[in-house]
Write an enzyme that holds these catalytic residues in place. Sequence first.
Site, PDB file in Angstrom:
ATOM      1  N   ASP A  83       0.814  -1.057  -0.033  1.00 26.12           N
ATOM      2  CA  ASP A  83      -0.125   0.207   0.112  1.00 26.12           C
ATOM      3  C   ASP A  83       0.782   1.249  -0.036  1.00 26.12           C
ATOM      4  O   ASP A  83       2.128   1.082   0.212  1.00 26.12           O
ATOM      5  CB  ASP A  83      -0.922   0.052   1.260  1.00 26.12           C
ATOM      6  CG  ASP A  83      -2.209  -0.957   1.239  1.00 26.12           C
ATOM      7  OD1 ASP A  83      -2.139  -1.947   0.327  1.00 26.12           O
ATOM      8  OD2 ASP A  83      -2.856  -0.725   1.872  1.00 26.12           O
ATOM      9  N   HIS A 139       3.413  -2.160   3.355  1.00 23.26           N
ATOM     10  CA  HIS A 139       3.696  -1.026   2.868  1.00 23.26           C
ATOM     11  C   HIS A 139       4.757  -0.744   2.086  1.00 23.26           C
ATOM     12  O   HIS A 139       5.878  -1.189   2.634  1.00 23.26           O
ATOM     13  CB  HIS A 139       3.512   0.283   3.857  1.00 23.26           C
ATOM     14  CG  HIS A 139       2.079   0.102   4.673  1.00 23.26           C
ATOM     15  ND1 HIS A 139       1.674  -0.783   5.453  1.00 23.26           N
ATOM     16  CD2 HIS A 139       1.287   1.065   4.162  1.00 23.26           C
ATOM     17  CE1 HIS A 139       0.578  -0.427   5.757  1.00 23.26           C
ATOM     18  NE2 HIS A 139      -0.040   0.438   5.104  1.00 23.26           N
TER      19      HIS A 139
END
Length: 253
Positions: free
Chosen positions: A49, A201
């Site tokens: 992400d 992430h």
Amino acid sequence: MQFTTLAAFLSLLVVTHALPAPGDEHSKRGLANVYYSCNTPNTVAMTFDDGPYIYEQGIVNTLNQNGVKGTFFINGDNWECVYDSSTISSLKSAYNSGHQIGSHTWHHYDLTTLTWDQINDEMWRTELAMRRILGVAPAIMRPPYGNFNDLVRSAGSVRNQSVIIWDFDDGDSTGSTVAQSEADYQTLVNQHPNNVLALNHETYETSAHQAIPYAIQKLKAAGYKFATVSECLGLPAYSWYGAPQTKDSSWTC
Ligand SMILES: *[C@@H]1O[C@H](CO)[C@@H](O)[C@H](O)[C@H]1NC(C)=O
Ligand SMILES: [Zn+2]
């Protein structure tokens, strides 16, 4: 107020009230499905992400070297502008390598604090960037922070996007050290769930260079297969296919 004016006012109220309330029209179109887990046995979907960012190309290289497909949930204007030349380059590289690109919406706002129009704007800008850069529109979206409500699901339905959450978080965005993230992956491998939908992430150097390569090795050694989110859920990868465009002065964040 005179009687005639009042009567006219009241009749106007009745007419106004007979119109659908702002939420009604949206809910008629249905609510997007929300997925927390994959449904393909023995499969891991690794998701990344908050990019595109400077470590994206490194993650793409790691995935490619391992013959693994992953999924990137991208923002438009978060850590870096999606229209920067280096960002366009890594995003095309990810897409052309067969990794899936989903929407994480434009600014990384908490969508549950926004109006219908604001939610759609956050989604639409990201779709436009993907249409321009990659020539596709997303079929999956992950709401920032995993926060959604019926308005978000309704927007997902209208915009042809399923809502994707996760069932494993490596903790990189919530303060875990790389050692903790790796230990969490080790615990996961030991527990050996039927499938995994993992949140990572791409914006932390330690995730990109340590935790993600570590996780891939461990999960591979445990016998898991890797798939994109759409593959592991049996969903379409994209909701629209066109042709990538050439960057011009209108491509701004
Ligand atoms: C969603 O899909 C339908 C049917 O393919 C299409 O008509 C519509 O334009 C799509 N909506 C968006 C926002 O892309
Ligand atoms: Zn995020």
